[in-house]
Design a protein around this motif. Structure first.
Motif, PDB file in Angstrom:
ATOM      1  N   ALA A 219       0.844  -0.991   0.050  1.00  0.00           N
ATOM      2  CA  ALA A 219      -0.010  -0.037  -0.164  1.00  0.00           C
ATOM      3  C   ALA A 219       0.749   1.184  -0.139  1.00  0.00           C
ATOM      4  N   LEU A 220       1.011   1.922  -1.022  1.00  0.00           N
ATOM      5  CA  LEU A 220       1.734   3.133  -1.301  1.00  0.00           C
ATOM      6  C   LEU A 220       0.991   4.661  -1.312  1.00  0.00           C
ATOM      7  N   GLY A 221       1.917   5.336  -0.691  1.00  0.00           N
ATOM      8  CA  GLY A 221       1.316   6.897  -0.923  1.00  0.00           C
ATOM      9  C   GLY A 221       2.761   7.546  -1.573  1.00  0.00           C
ATOM     10  N   HIS A 222       2.301   8.880  -1.806  1.00  0.00           N
ATOM     11  CA  HIS A 222       3.350   9.701  -2.527  1.00  0.00           C
ATOM     12  C   HIS A 222       2.686  10.316  -3.896  1.00  0.00           C
ATOM     13  N   LEU A 223       2.481   9.299  -4.869  1.00  0.00           N
ATOM     14  CA  LEU A 223       2.003   9.848  -6.156  1.00  0.00           C
ATOM     15  C   LEU A 223       0.413   9.847  -5.891  1.00  0.00           C
ATOM     16  N   HIS A 224      -0.360  10.868  -6.621  1.00  0.00           N
ATOM     17  CA  HIS A 224      -1.768  11.265  -6.413  1.00  0.00           C
ATOM     18  C   HIS A 224      -2.510  10.481  -7.175  1.00  0.00           C
ATOM     19  N   ARG A 225      -2.250   9.639  -8.196  1.00  0.00           N
ATOM     20  CA  ARG A 225      -3.076   9.175  -9.058  1.00  0.00           C
ATOM     21  C   ARG A 225      -3.189   7.558  -8.653  1.00  0.00           C
ATOM     22  N   ARG A 236       0.254  -1.073  -5.173  1.00  0.00           N
ATOM     23  CA  ARG A 236      -0.825   0.056  -5.589  1.00  0.00           C
ATOM     24  C   ARG A 236      -0.720   1.564  -4.936  1.00  0.00           C
ATOM     25  N   TYR A 237      -0.860   2.129  -5.562  1.00  0.00           N
ATOM     26  CA  TYR A 237      -1.298   3.620  -5.243  1.00  0.00           C
ATOM     27  C   TYR A 237      -2.600   4.029  -4.845  1.00  0.00           C
ATOM     28  N   SER A 238      -3.230   4.551  -3.646  1.00  0.00           N
ATOM     29  CA  SER A 238      -4.548   4.603  -3.637  1.00  0.00           C
ATOM     30  C   SER A 238      -4.929   5.848  -4.329  1.00  0.00           C
ATOM     31  N   GLY A 239      -3.969   6.985  -4.506  1.00  0.00           N
ATOM     32  CA  GLY A 239      -4.484   8.198  -4.864  1.00  0.00           C
ATOM     33  C   GLY A 239      -5.117   9.136  -3.943  1.00  0.00           C
ATOM     34  N   SER A 240      -5.216  10.340  -4.129  1.00  0.00           N
ATOM     35  CA  SER A 240      -5.544  11.223  -3.261  1.00  0.00           C
ATOM     36  C   SER A 240      -7.108  11.325  -3.073  1.00  0.00           C
ATOM     37  N   PRO A 241      -7.761  11.549  -1.743  1.00  0.00           N
ATOM     38  CA  PRO A 241      -9.076  11.760  -1.878  1.00  0.00           C
ATOM     39  C   PRO A 241      -9.845  12.828  -2.364  1.00  0.00           C
ATOM     40  N   LEU A 242      -8.951  13.930  -2.773  1.00  0.00           N
ATOM     41  CA  LEU A 242      -9.418  15.032  -3.510  1.00  0.00           C
ATOM     42  C   LEU A 242      -8.224  15.595  -4.300  1.00  0.00           C
ATOM     43  N   PRO A 243      -8.405  16.321  -5.556  1.00  0.00           N
ATOM     44  CA  PRO A 243      -7.398  16.724  -6.215  1.00  0.00           C
ATOM     45  C   PRO A 243      -6.761  18.087  -5.344  1.00  0.00           C
ATOM     46  N   ILE A 244      -5.400  17.891  -5.362  1.00  0.00           N
ATOM     47  CA  ILE A 244      -4.385  18.823  -4.623  1.00  0.00           C
ATOM     48  C   ILE A 244      -4.339  20.226  -5.337  1.00  0.00           C
TER      49      ILE A 244
END
Length: 382
Positions: A219-225, A236-244
């Motif tokens: 479970a990765l973070g850092h890339l927003h897509r 996987r990247y989960s993506g951000s919960p809203l566009p930054i």
């Protein structure tokens, strides 16, 4: 077991002077509703809870309430620090987090602290390597904390991260659900459009091979897509919960729900999240912009008009939610094509030089030149 994977909240984000606090509250409320509906055993928040290393009291309140609400759904909650977070400051919240039943790992510490274990209500055991963001500056120092040999602690960020994960993954069990979470850029993944470039360039990128094949899910973070990454295990990247930022307006805001057991492959589902105030880019002349219905969106506007003083104010009068106003690049001359001789300064007044600069930029506007002369005279005479 079921996992809810989220990351990159960036609470405290200010977009061109506009607070996004209401949007963040709405996004986290939507995330909590997903947790209520899906009933995950574990929620992983893979870094960048905050947009700044010095969050305001309001931002801290939004984050802690969001984490508490996720915990109240009955799920275990594990949080790691990202590159925007202040790792030690996150760790300072651990007494509160421990009391609330939330596991926080803000910065790299003792090895035993980064293998988190648990058991679901159904009796499944899980083990999670929880690795916060490690800067290039501290990668080698962190490696030394894990008692690696000099040969293992190579002067390469990717190698150092690989060694850290390898050491921690030795705690994986044969009959357990083995998980990894990190805040990293993986080679081959696609940037979302609003990440901090200094921490996503190749010097910070790692190959997918740093993750062990024994991991059931990464479970990765850092890339927003939101995206999957090819590798030796499900990544996987989960993506951000809203566009930054406006570079992310086309991204789908999501969370990721994963079902996995010790003997079956991970199955991931992207859950779309509503965006309270969308971001939108529009283009046109003033006449065309005056006909647009942009709803509640925050706007980036490319004006298809010659540059002139007061143009921004005219646009914002038509579109009050325009946060960013620019001349359409198609209307601007290429600075490289300008005659270099026009930049000669000898014997020319500041006003003449400024007028030349405006001309090279396609901004031949007497009102702007007059304003420059007035400001210059005020500075010189003061």
């Amino acid at each position: 077991m079921r996992i809810l994977h989220t990351s990159d909240w960036h609470v405290g984000k200010v977009l061109k002077g506009q607070s996004r606090a209401a949007d963040h509250i709405s996004a986290l409320n939507a995330l909590v509703e997903v947790a209520k509906a899906e009933q995950p055993d574990l929620v992983i928040v893979a870094g960048d809870l905050y947009d700044t290393a010095s969050p305001t009291a309001d931002s801290t309140r939004i984050v802690t309430r969001g984490l508490s609400a996720l915990r109240r759904t009955g799920a275990e909650v594990v949080v790691i620090g990202g590159n925007h977070d202040n790792g030690p400051a996150l760790d300072a919240l651990r007494p509160w987090a421990d009391a609330a039943g939330i596991t926080v790992r803000g910065a790299v510490g003792r090895p035993e602290e980064h293998l988190v274990t648990g058991t679901t209500k159904g009796g499944e055991e899980w083990r999670l390597v929880a690795l916060p963001f490690v800067s290039q500056r501290y990668a080698l120092r962190a490696s030394e904390m894990f008692d690696l040999s000099a040969a293992e602690a190579v002067q390469s960020y990717a190698s150092a991260i690989g060694q850290l994960i390898s050491v921690l993954a030795k705690g994986f069990g044969d009959g357990t659900v083995n998980l990894v979470t990190g805040h990293l850029t993986v080679i081959g993944a696609t940037m979302g459009g609003g990440e901090r470039e200094a921490h996503t360039i190749m010097g910070y990128a790692v190959p997918a091979g740093v993750f062990p094949s024994s991991a059931h899910y990464v479970a990765l973070g850092h890339l927003h897509r939101a995206q999957a990454v090819n590798g030796p295990c499900p990544i996987r990247y989960s993506g951000s919960p809203l566009p930054i930022d406006f570079g992310e307006e086309e991204n789908l805001s999501t969370a990721c729900v994963v079902d996995v057991t010790a003997t079956t492959a991970a199955r991931a589902r992207e859950i779309p999240l509503p965006v309270a105030t969308p971001l939108r880019t529009v283009r046109g002349t003033l006449a065309q912009l005056s006909t647009l219905d942009t709803g509640d969106a925050w706007l980036r506007v490319y004006v298809q008009e010659p540059p002139r003083a007061g143009l921004r104010e005219e646009v914002q009068e038509l579109l009050p939610k325009a946060l960013e106003v620019r001349i359409d690049p198609k209307l601007l001359p290429d600075p490289k094509a300008a005659d270099s001789s026009s930049g000669a300064r000898a014997g020319r007044s500041p006003g003449e030089l400024f007028a030349d600069y405006l001309g090279q930029r396609g901004h031949a506007d007497e009102a702007t030149v007059s304003l420059f002369h007035r400001l210059h005279d005020e500075v010189v005479s003061s």
